[in-house]
Enzyme design. Structure first.
Site, short mmCIF file in Angstrom:
data_model
loop_
_atom_site.label_atom_id
_atom_site.label_comp_id
_atom_site.label_asym_id
_atom_site.label_seq_id
_atom_site.Cartn_x
_atom_site.Cartn_y
_atom_site.Cartn_z
CG HIS A 148 -21.46 -9.21 11.55
ND1 HIS A 148 -21.81 -8.22 11.94
CD2 HIS A 148 -22.59 -8.83 10.86
CE1 HIS A 148 -22.37 -7.26 11.55
NE2 HIS A 148 -23.12 -8.14 10.46
CB CYS A 207 -25.75 -5.08 10.20
SG CYS A 207 -26.37 -6.71 9.36
#
Length: 397
Positions: A347, A83
């Site tokens: 995201h 991430c």
């Protein structure tokens, strides 16, 4: 660092729910890249190298993406740091400029994801092969392993530990999501723009106790880009009015501290974030007291609380109160996630860190429209990936 580095152009696509738009990853990358180059006023043939982040595409997807911008033969790096991929690509671009390798580098991040929650990262179903097997092993030793999405489990268990240790409440956790959903209403690039009352967030479907669906970031498709250049490039082309300095930046990975306590609070990255922030503050000569606006990695509401503590915004254990008292929204001490954050903006893993940079550049230039933070001069971005990497970037106008 031997020289300064500046962001002179940023761009991003809207972040959207996976499989809702016919949109190959190379086309979303082209859209973001062209927007950043246009914002900078720089043609692609002035770019010397490209650092390109993605997690779910094939190994040389970066080349396929930048070929849409031009076939100039430049070096192209494929970056994958879970991430934290986008911010890792940005950091590589900054290093290439600051160490005098290039005068102009493109940082680009994109992701085309699938519907549904992220898995545990196990290779081919073999959990032992997962890069985060050690992290989930710490969780399982203390909390067991349930039949809920693994990332929600590990962060949900961190939330439960925080509640048990410090008295943090469900309402305080939900206050993070209420704020970020409210902020996203003013962001045309956000995946979600609905505003929810605190009660709506608390009563939403539980993903892993105490986290409800509205406290969890979604999977997303999208791309973002930034043009990073040297001080000489800025000066020779008269771009000072576009330039935002990367004043400090640091990446850290897990140390023994992440695992020694057996706590999910540590294993999801609070120590990494704390150390990265300290290094970025030292390099920039600025502290959290100088920061006006923050884009941080709220993959789950609890991680925003943990990050408040890691960045020095409050002592350990007091982040719930900080969120609930209004200190991190408009009219408070800082404005945190004016974009809506990961929870509401979306995201797409490879794009997230660069999208944070884009939001801060717009804020520091005074170009954020309805989201504008009055008088913003210093911004901070925080991006974290399990496995692990934490990147903290201090931007100054």
């Amino acid at each position: 660092m031997t020289g300064k580095a500046f962001v002179i152009g940023v761009g991003m696509t809207p972040f959207v729910k996976p499989e809702t738009r016919e949109w190959p990853y190379w086309e979303m990358a082209r859209e973001a890249g062209e927007a950043a180059l246009a914002d900078a006023g720089v043609p692609y043939d002035r770019v010397g190298q490209a650092a390109v982040g993605h997690c779910h595409q094939p190994s040389t997807a970066a080349q396929r993406a930048v070929y849409q911008l031009g076939l100039t033969g430049i070096p192209v790096y494929n970056v994958n740091n879970n991430c934290a991929t986008g911010s890792s690509a940005l950091m590589l671009a900054r290093q290439l400029v600051a160490f005098g390798v290039e005068d102009c580098v493109l940082a680009l991040g994109f992701e085309k994801m699938k519907k549904g929650a992220l898995g545990a990262g196990a290779g081919g179903g073999d959990f032992a092969a997962s890069p985060v097997a050690r992290h989930y092993g710490v969780m399982a030793a203390r909390h067991g392993f349930k039949d809920t999405p693994p990332t929600a489990q590990i962060f949900g268990n961190a939330a439960r530990e925080h509640m048990e240790r410090y008295g943090t409440t469900r309402e305080q956790l939900a206050a993070v999501a209420e704020k970020n959903h409210r902020h996203s209403a003013a962001n045309p690039n956000a995946q979600f723009r609905d505003v929810y009352a605190l009660g709506d967030i608390l009563s939403a479907k539980t993903v892993h106790d105490p986290l409800t669906k509205l406290q969890c970031s979604p999977t997303s498709d999208g791309a973002a880009a930034a043009v990073v250049v040297s001080e000489r490039f800025v000066r020779e082309r008269g771009l000072a009015d576009r330039a935002v300095e990367i004043a400090g930046q640091a990446m850290t990975t897990d140390t023994e501290e992440s695992f020694a306590s057996g706590s999910c609070i540590d294993v999801v990255g609070r120590p990494m974030s704390r150390d990265a922030a300290a290094r970025a503050y030292e390099e920039s000569g600025l502290g959290i007291e100088d920061v006006d606006v923050v884009e941080l990695h709220d993959c789950f509401s609890v991680n925003e609380l943990l990050t408040y503590e890691a960045l020095g915004m409050c002592p350990e254990g007091e982040s719930g109160e900080l969120a609930a008292c209004g200190a991190t929204t408009y009219g408070g001490r800082w404005v945190v996630n004016p974009s809506g954050g990961l929870i509401s903006k979306g995201h797409p893993l490879g794009a997230t860190g660069i999208a944070q940079c884009a939001e801060l550049v717009w804020q520091l230039r005074g170009e954020a429209g309805e989201r504008q933070v009055d008088g913003a001069r210093v911004g901070l971005a925080h991006n974290i990936g399990l496995g692990g990497a934490a990147v903290v970037t201090v931007l100054r106008r």
